[in-house]
Design an enzyme around this catalytic site. Structure first.
Site, PDB file in Angstrom:
ATOM      1  N   GLY A   1       0.961  -1.270   0.260  1.00 16.82           N
ATOM      2  CA  GLY A   1       0.044  -0.141  -0.221  1.00 16.82           C
ATOM      3  C   GLY A   1       0.731   1.128   0.031  1.00 16.82           C
ATOM      4  O   GLY A   1       0.171   2.111   0.472  1.00 16.82           O
TER       5      GLY A   1
ATOM      6  N   SER B   1       2.681   4.680  -5.008  1.00 19.61           N
ATOM      7  CA  SER B   1       1.260   6.034  -5.621  1.00 19.61           C
ATOM      8  C   SER B   1       0.182   6.174  -6.198  1.00 19.61           C
ATOM      9  O   SER B   1      -0.834   7.330  -5.978  1.00 19.61           O
ATOM     10  CB  SER B   1       2.878   6.962  -7.048  1.00 19.61           C
ATOM     11  OG  SER B   1       2.348   6.294  -7.429  1.00 19.61           O
TER      12      SER B   1
ATOM     13  N   CYS C   1      -1.480   3.564  -5.555  1.00 22.22           N
ATOM     14  CA  CYS C   1      -2.050   2.290  -4.681  1.00 22.22           C
ATOM     15  C   CYS C   1      -3.540   2.360  -3.568  1.00 22.22           C
ATOM     16  O   CYS C   1      -3.387   3.703  -3.150  1.00 22.22           O
ATOM     17  CB  CYS C   1      -1.262   2.160  -3.461  1.00 22.22           C
ATOM     18  SG  CYS C   1      -0.127   0.828  -4.488  1.00 22.22           S
TER      19      CYS C   1
ATOM     20  N   ARG D   1      -1.181   4.204 -13.614  1.00 21.73           N
ATOM     21  CA  ARG D   1      -2.353   3.207 -13.473  1.00 21.73           C
ATOM     22  C   ARG D   1      -1.974   2.057 -12.314  1.00 21.73           C
ATOM     23  O   ARG D   1      -0.575   1.987 -12.479  1.00 21.73           O
ATOM     24  CB  ARG D   1      -3.294   3.151 -14.368  1.00 21.73           C
ATOM     25  CG  ARG D   1      -2.779   1.721 -14.950  1.00 21.73           C
ATOM     26  CD  ARG D   1      -4.404   1.563 -16.056  1.00 21.73           C
ATOM     27  NE  ARG D   1      -3.700   0.086 -16.993  1.00 21.73           N
ATOM     28  CZ  ARG D   1      -4.586  -0.287 -17.968  1.00 21.73           C
ATOM     29  NH1 ARG D   1      -5.346   0.579 -18.145  1.00 21.73           N
ATOM     30  NH2 ARG D   1      -4.176  -1.323 -18.741  1.00 21.73           N
TER      31      ARG D   1
END
Ligand code: XMP
Length: 472
Positions: free
Chosen positions: A300, A303, A305, A386
């Site tokens: 987690g 950038s 996430c 993404r």
């Protein structure tokens, strides 16, 4: 509740400067390991994301001394092609050089020159025994297309050859002494085992900072999953001579991944296998015992996430590294800190906390070498970054559309500024690292681990950035 521990990340801490005996940043050694048996010259890896690493990025990374991990969100054939492009980009030895038979005619040779795009050939018999070399120089003044290669070639008695395991130094010496352009590699019985050209040796020599395998080819890794076609994919990638496989699943400390590690190591014990992602010492121990050669740490921090927001699970990255580093140290398994790197200082902090290298996604997504086009929005240039668990990434997978309503994204899609070549960004990261190593009196990454961390407050953080002025 009072026993809930505090966990920290990069921006929560600073490193305390030490008396430095380092007089030049050139004196520091940034080399490290990606996995048990793979060395890198810089501790930087590009992430296995479809907006970050395909062959172009992997070539740029390896040329700078790091490595790129080709993402797995394409069919097997396409991923293998990307690996092959990197492995073929440069090499010291041509493993399967083109050959021609001694009885071929000049006319046939000319045709072969056109179809292969190569002007020189080893002349071989049907058993692949070396008989000679024929190159453009030998045919420049030949006029009769029916002349045979045997009549025109330089015969093997006049050739300088070498053993297949000749060292790059010896090869250079042979080229220098004999003023030749090609050295065939043959075994004791003159079976052809490869070819080295002067041009490739020059590229090899000029590219000292690159991360290369023993044959002078650039290093490259590739990601696989832990289910579906993962075994077929692993085999195809290993056949393409990938240097490392990365099991890329969101929750690596899981039965699925442990079984995948056992299976891959049982079938391919020699492959450098990196497991992940994990965020705990217990996870590290289980994966190491299952057989991994490297560990990817980070749940987690990335950038793009949203795992922590969607699931409530995760460990701030610096604490995750601190907790796992002693296990990695004990078993001599390198630790890759994956995600959350926003600036050069974060790399220094990750390494000082015990990481062996860092994996970077978002910071590389806006570069020339990342996949995808540059887009213009309101007069500015951008590229797309993404998450591999974002909605659009999930929708691009087979059968996703039918299960559309069941997708719970754990990542986002973002627009990141276009930043030109990744070379410039790596230079900034490595410049920051070398400077950081001199503040910490560390000649090696290992010595950086002796530095002391201090926690800082919000006021300290404000003081750390530029402040009280208008940034131009
Ligand atoms: P940075 O911060 O360098 O992080 O962009 C890259 C890393 O982020 C991870 N990654 C994800 N994590 N959801 C997540 O929770 C996602 O959709 C996602 N996609 C990538 C991955 O570890 C990568 O290397």
């Amino acid at each position: 509740m009072l026993n809930i521990p505090l966990a920290l990340t990069y921006d929560d801490v600073l490193l305390v400067p030490k008396k430095s005996e380092i007089t030049s940043r050139q004196d520091v050694d940034t080399s490290t390991k990606l996995s048990r048996n793979l060395k890198l010259k810089i501790p930087i890896i590009s992430a296995n994301m479809d907006t970050v690493t395909e062959s172009r990025m992997a070539i740029a990374m390896a040329k700078k001394g790091g490595i790129g991990i080709i993402h797995r969100f394409s069919d097997i054939e396409a991923q293998v092609k990307e690996v092959i492009k990197v492995k073929r980009h440069q090499h010291l030895v041509i493993d399967n050089p083109f050959t021609i038979s001694a009885t071929a005619t000049l006319g046939e040779l000319k045709e072969k020159i056109i179809t292969t795009g190569t002007s020189g050939f080893l002349v071989a018999d049907v058993n692949n025994l070396l008989l000679g070399i024929i190159s453009r120089r030998d045919i420049d003044f030949a006029t009769d297309d029916l002349t045979t290669v045997a009549e025109l070639m330089t015969p093997k008695e006049k050739l300088i050859t070498a053993n297949p395991d000749v060292s790059p130094e010896e090869v250079k010496r042979l080229f220098r002494l004999n003023k030749i352009e090609k050295i065939p590699l043959v075994d004791d019985n003159f079976h052809i085992k490869g070819l080295i050209t002067q041009k490739d040796v020059l590229i090899y020599g000029n590219n000292r900072e690159a991360a290369k395998d023993l044959r002078g080819r650039l290093l490259v890794g590739a990601a696989i999953g832990a289910g579906g076609d993962y075994l077929e994919r692993a085999k195809a990638l290993i056949d393409a001579e990938v240097d490392a496989l990365v099991i890329d699943i969101a929750h690596g400390h899981s039965l699925n991944e442990l079984q995948a590690i056992y299976k891959i190591k049982e079938l391919y014990p020699q492959i450098e296998l990196i497991g992940g992602n994990i965020a705990t010492a217990a996870g590290a121990l289980d994966l190491i015992k299952a057989g991994v050669d490297g560990l990817k740490v980070g749940i987690g921090p990335g950038s793009i996430c949203t795992t922590r927001i969607t699931t409530g699970f995760g460990v701030p990255q610096l604490t995750a590294i601190f907790n796992i580093a002693p296990v990695c140290e004990r078993y001599q398994v390198p630790l890759i800190a994956d995600g959350g790197v926003k600036q050069p200082a974060d790399v220094v902090k990750a390494l000082a906390a015990g990481a062996d290298c860092v994996m970077i996604g978002g910071q590389f997504a806006g570069t020339e070498e990342s996949p995808g086009p540059v887009i213009t929005y309101r007069g500015r240039q951008y590229k797309i970054s993404r998450g591999m668990a974002s909605l659009t990434a999930a929708l691009s997978r087979p059968n996703a559309k039918e299960n559309f309503k069941e997708i719970t994204p754990e990542g986002i899609e973002a627009r990141v500024p276009y930043r030109g070549s990744v070379d410039n960004i790596i230079n900034q990261f490595i410049g920051g690292l070398k400077s950081g190593m001199s503040y910490g009196n560390a000649k090696t990454i290992d010595e950086l681990r002796d530095c002391q961390f201090i926690r800082i407050t919000d006021a300290g953080r404000t003081e750390s950035g530029s402040h009280d002025n208008e940034v131009l």
